[in-house]
Design a protein around this motif. Structure first.
Motif, short mmCIF file in Angstrom:
data_model
loop_
_atom_site.label_atom_id
_atom_site.label_comp_id
_atom_site.label_asym_id
_atom_site.label_seq_id
_atom_site.Cartn_x
_atom_site.Cartn_y
_atom_site.Cartn_z
N ASN A 1 49.59 36.11 41.22
CA ASN A 1 50.55 36.81 42.09
C ASN A 1 51.17 35.86 43.10
N CYS B 1 45.20 42.01 39.17
CA CYS B 1 44.20 42.33 40.19
C CYS B 1 44.66 41.84 41.57
N VAL B 2 44.24 42.55 42.59
CA VAL B 2 44.52 42.11 43.96
C VAL B 2 43.80 40.78 44.18
N GLY B 3 44.53 39.82 44.72
CA GLY B 3 43.92 38.52 44.98
C GLY B 3 44.06 37.55 43.83
N CYS B 4 44.65 37.96 42.72
CA CYS B 4 44.86 37.08 41.56
C CYS B 4 45.77 35.94 41.96
N SER C 1 53.50 43.81 40.79
CA SER C 1 52.47 43.24 39.92
C SER C 1 51.45 44.30 39.53
#
Lengths: 364, 596
Positions: free
Chosen positions: A38, A32-35, A29
């Motif tokens: 995902n 953003c991290v934490g989206c 992916s």
């Protein structure tokens, strides 16, 4: 063709289709991290594995936006088409005629569906495309960095935008109004429910709209607002506990590689009256365990009333709001050849030479 | 009475729109056609369902010239609103027929005047129920005209049998009105004008149809499998012809269909569906006109870039904007040739008669699938919606070309499938389609920058190389598109044109030679990009008139941009007012430039 399938018995980590989880993955992916998106992509991988789906039987579609990038993050072995902003449904409509044994899996967002794509969205419902239509809904435009979408709450304040003046559009309500045959609302943070509903949506023949509240950790995650992660975590109210069950006569399940056999075991604590069963087109079914009160997902009027009430009160009700597994899907309305249209050859497609004289005679 | 004029005149009928005169007018056209006399008919109609004046103009030409003429020798008026205008339009020495309940002054003495008591004649038809009088009343003027110019009533009956698909009752009712009109004319009118029909054999073996029907039928023989469309004048009847003929011609032994048609919610969706189906491996098409094409633009740019074969018919109407929806023009060429944002090139087929509408109908799919790109077939309202005599349709002489498509067994032989790899050096890659179950068949199609494995890429070299390959593919297209048609040789003066101006140009060339001794060579371009013959024609002529029906000379601009070294040879003859062009315009415009 068989060479890339694992050897039988070679590994315990293959499903009944002989595929490992890797066969269902996509590219890493870039969101953003934490989206929330995902976790949805991850659940799609898990579900496809657990359902023993042959990835070539799925076709992925998307529009434009953060959500629409995500089809590259799952099912690498499925064809995919990243179309235009708000116009995924038309692309899917045409493509799925190519081979009606294929199942569509579309991923869109709240901007892509409820703003620019509202027209095509509603017509996809009306035509009952044979497709899962996921809306990764976070109330905000991500790729253009934080503008209100059409599902944003009235009064919401965003850094650069100020206060949102307009009322939100409820995607599930729009789906209901356009006679969608399967409508669910989920929270991306509720992995178990997401998985079971996704399985049911894939098994459903026809359009299955899943409006997933999927927090945008970068642009719209303010404490206490509807699309924030904490709101979902604290306030989500599931309508029921959903469990998906394979078809008992699994030869009907055309997406899987091998027939399924699973004995239905109802949990010991479920008593009659608390469990509602909905049979899906391919013979699989879901059981819905009542929580606080009974909810009948085959009652259209009740679904609309429930959505209206939830909207008025800011309730994040999740679960399968509506299901009508018997309605004919788009290809059922056409009298197509048994062989997929895209396998037909000149012999099938060009009228015989003797027809031309008859045709000319018809032209006066 | 002066000497008879046989088989060389025009007839124009003025009626209120929606009064049902089209059956009558088509009957006149078809009867003359069946008399073996070359004939053409054109609707000059308003964008309106009922009420506004509409005209139908018929050109009768023993010599075989089918363009519209400015002169009207016979005018029939059944509309008070256009009475004065219609009366004034009759050529001196001509004839004016009118429905006699219209009481307006008639000052002209240089023409024959024939009042027609249509209502009275209809009332006196024996056994005709009162409620059917209006329905057949238009056939009265057909009967009167038949009597006065010598139109064969048996041929009229043939035309009606065709129109009513052999149903006896409506044919009999309408023929009763024809006979009533003819009998009344025989008893009451004295022929004072010189115009007569005389049977010939010049239409033997020909058929009569419109360009939209021909295009639809050609598409069916081209194996069209998916149609996504949205109604728009003047393209609607193309999709409707597909709906009518596909079930007849393309159902299997069990009656199952080898095609699907979806009427979309708008043109944005129509083209989205069409592109989805083309991507899925179906022979896929849409038909539209200017405003629809504007809406389709973004998706067509994607199809160009993602290399999806589709066929797009543009039946051109007057623009810009809503323009004149029921009037004809050739004004979409510039728009289509670089449709979409960024750098694009379009492959455009330009049928120049109705038979070519059929031929390019099937060829367009071969070219689109071979090149993996949208192919545009551009005609106009004049071809699309008017009836034309034409050679019979010919069965496709070449097998289908499905292009570079890989199925499971093909992939077995390939170790590294890359969707956009140019393996053959012609700019055309190989493609797979959904439904291919090989584990290495799938790829992700995108409108974003992509490398030769269809992966997202912002690498400058990758972008540049891909765009250059697409440009090369457009050069490759020259091998596959139809060649131009050349008429005449040896003159230093050339004419280049395309599409429906052909009849006016052919006749204009004849007139220029007869009246001014000017011989011209004429090349009718049938596709963009041009094949090498066009370059040769340009090199071999001192002056080249590029004749087209638009304001700015769009083909002229296209050719100038690609042949700058010959730009000074090109002279643009461009004009557009909504009416089909005439030989007089072609002749006058060229002679004016020649004499300067």
């Amino acid at each position: 063709m068989s060479e890339s399938l694992p050897m039988a018995g070679a590994s315990a980590q293959v499903n009944a289709a002989g595929l490992s989880k890797n066969d269902y993955r996509g590219a890493p992916s870039t969101l953003c991290v934490g989206c929330g998106h995902n976790s949805i992509a991850n659940q799609i991988v898990a579900v496809a594995y657990e359902l023993n789906i042959v990835p070539e039987n799925i076709v992925k579609f998307s529009g434009i936006g953060c959500s629409s990038k995500s089809p590259t993050y799952f099912l690498n072995r499925s064809f995919g088409f990243n179309g235009l902003h708000g116009r995924m449904p038309s692309l899917a409509t045409g493509a799925l005629f190519a081979d009606v044994s294929l199942k569509g899996l579309g991923v869109s967002g709240d901007g892509d569906t409820a703003s620019i794509g509202m027209g095509q969205f509603k017509h996809a419902m009306r035509r009952n495309l044979n497709m899962v239509y996921i809306v990764e809904n976070n109330g905000v435009y991500g790729l253009t960095k934080g503008q209100f979408s059409a599902t944003a709450d009235v009064g919401l304040e965003l850094k650069k935008q100020g206060k949102n003046l307009y009322h939100p559009i409820d995607i599930c309500m729009e789906a209901m109004a356009s006679r969608a045959t399967f409508v669910a609302r989920l929270f991306a943070g509720n992995a178990k429910q997401l998985k079971e509903v996704l399985k049911a949506a894939i098994a459903h023949r026809g359009i299955a709209v899943i409006d997933i509240i999927s927090p945008c950790v970068t642009f719209n995650n303010q404490e206490g607002t509807y699309y924030s992660y904490t709101y979902g975590k604290e306030k989500e109210e599931p309508l029921h506990d959903v469990t998906f069950h394979f078809a008992s006569d699994a030869t009907q399940n055309t997406l899987t590689y091998v027939p399924q056999k699973e004995e239905i075991k109802l949990e010991a604590d479920m008593v009659e009256g608390e469990i509602r069963e909905v049979k899906l087109h391919d013979g699989s079914f879901i059981t819905l365990k009542a929580l606080e009160k009974h909810y009948d997902p085959t009652d259209r009027m009740n679904a609309i009333r429930t959505l209206e009430e939830a909207g008025d009160n800011g309730w994040l009700l999740t679960g399968i709001l509506y299901a009508n597994p018997e309605a004919p899907a788009l290809p059922d309305l056409y009298r197509l050849t048994d062989s997929p249209l895209n396998r037909l050859t000149e012999k099938d497609l060009r009228p015989a030479p003797d027809t031309i004289a008859k045709l000319n005679a018809m032209m006066f | 009475m002066t000497e008879q004029v046989v088989n060389d005149f025009s007839i124009t009928v003025g009626t209120p729109n929606g009064s049902g005169s089209s059956t009558a007018n088509n009957t006149i056209l078809r009867a003359i056609f069946k008399m073996g006399i070359p004939v053409s008919g054109k609707n000059l109609l308003p964008s309106n369902i009922q009420g506004l004046p509409t005209w139908y103009t018929i050109r009768v030409s023993g010599q075989g010239f089918l363009a519209r003429r400015e002169d009207q020798e016979i005018v029939i008026n059944l509309n008070a609103q256009s009475f004065a205008k219609d009366l004034a339009s009759v050529k001196s020495g001509g004839a004016f027929y009118y429905e006699d309940s219209i009481k307006q002054p008639i000052a002209r003495t240089d023409i024959a005047i024939y009042p027609m008591p249509v209502k009275k004649i209809v009332r006196e038809i024996p056994d005709l129920p009162a409620n059917l009088r209006d329905l057949v009343s238009n056939m009265v003027y057909v009967g009167i005209l038949a009597q006065m110019i010598g139109m064969d009533k048996e041929k009229i009956e043939l035309a009606l049998k065709f129109h009513f698909k052999g149903k006896e009752k409506p044919v009999a009712l309408n023929m009763a009105a024809v006979h009533a009109g003819a009998q009344w004319a025989a008893a009451n009118l004295e022929k004072k004008d010189p115009y007569f029909l005389q049977a010939m054999n010049k239409t033997d073996g020909l058929i009569m149809t419109d360009g939209n029907t021909a295009g639809a039928l050609g598409s069916i023989y081209g194996g069209v499998q998916f149609v996504g469309w949205y109604p728009i004048t003047p393209a609607t009847s193309l999709a409707e012809a597909l709906s009518e003929y596909l079930p007849k011609l393309r159902s299997d032994a069990e009656g199952k269909h080898t095609f699907a048609i979806v009427q979309a919610e708008d043109e944005l969706a129509a083209i989205g569906m069409t592109i989805g189906a083309g991507w899925g491996g179906l022979r896929s098409m849409t038909s539209t006109s200017g405003p629809g094409l504007s809406l389709m633009t973004e998706y067509l740019g994607l199809a160009y870039f993602a290399e999806v074969p589709v066929v797009v018919w543009d039946v051109v109407r007057m623009g810009p904007s809503t323009g004149l929806p029921t009037r004809t023009a050739q004004s979409d060429l510039s728009f289509i040739s670089h449709i979409g944002h960024g750098d694009t090139d379009s492959v455009i087929l330009l049928p120049g008669d109705i038979n070519e509408c059929f031929e390019f109908g099937w060829k367009a799919f071969d070219i689109a699938e071979r090149l993996q790109t949208p192919v545009y077939v551009v005609i106009d309202m004049d071809f699309g919606m008017n009836q034309w005599m034409t050679e019979p349709f010919r069965y496709p002489e070449t097998p289908m070309d499905r292009g570079k498509i890989l199925w499971e067994e093909d992939l077995e032989k390939i170790t590294d499938f890359g969707r956009y790899k140019d393996l053959d050096g012609d700019g055309i890659p190989y493609r797979t389609v959904p439904g291919n179950r090989h584990p290495r068949s799938a790829y992700f199609t995108r409108g974003t920058g992509h490398d030769d494995h269809a992966k997202y890429s912002e690498d400058p070299n990758v972008w540049h190389a891909n765009m250059e390959r697409l440009k090369q593919k457009f050069q490759t297209a020259r091998q596959y598109v139809p060649q131009p048609v050349l008429h005449g040789e040896g003159s230093p003066v050339g004419i280049i044109a395309f599409g429906s101006t052909d009849p006016a140009i052919e006749e204009g060339r004849y007139q220029m030679e007869q009246e001014a001794g000017l011989k011209t060579d004429y090349m009718r371009v049938r596709a963009l990009p041009c094949t090498p013959e066009v370059g040769e024609f340009i090199r071999n002529h001192e002056r080249i008139y590029i004749v087209e029906q638009n304001r700015d000379g769009q083909l002229h601009a296209w050719l100038t941009a690609r042949n700058p070294e010959y730009a000074t040879r090109f002279i643009s003859i461009a004009y557009s007012d909504g009416l089909p062009p005439t030989a007089k315009w072609v002749k006058t415009a060229i002679l004016e430039k020649e004499q300067n």
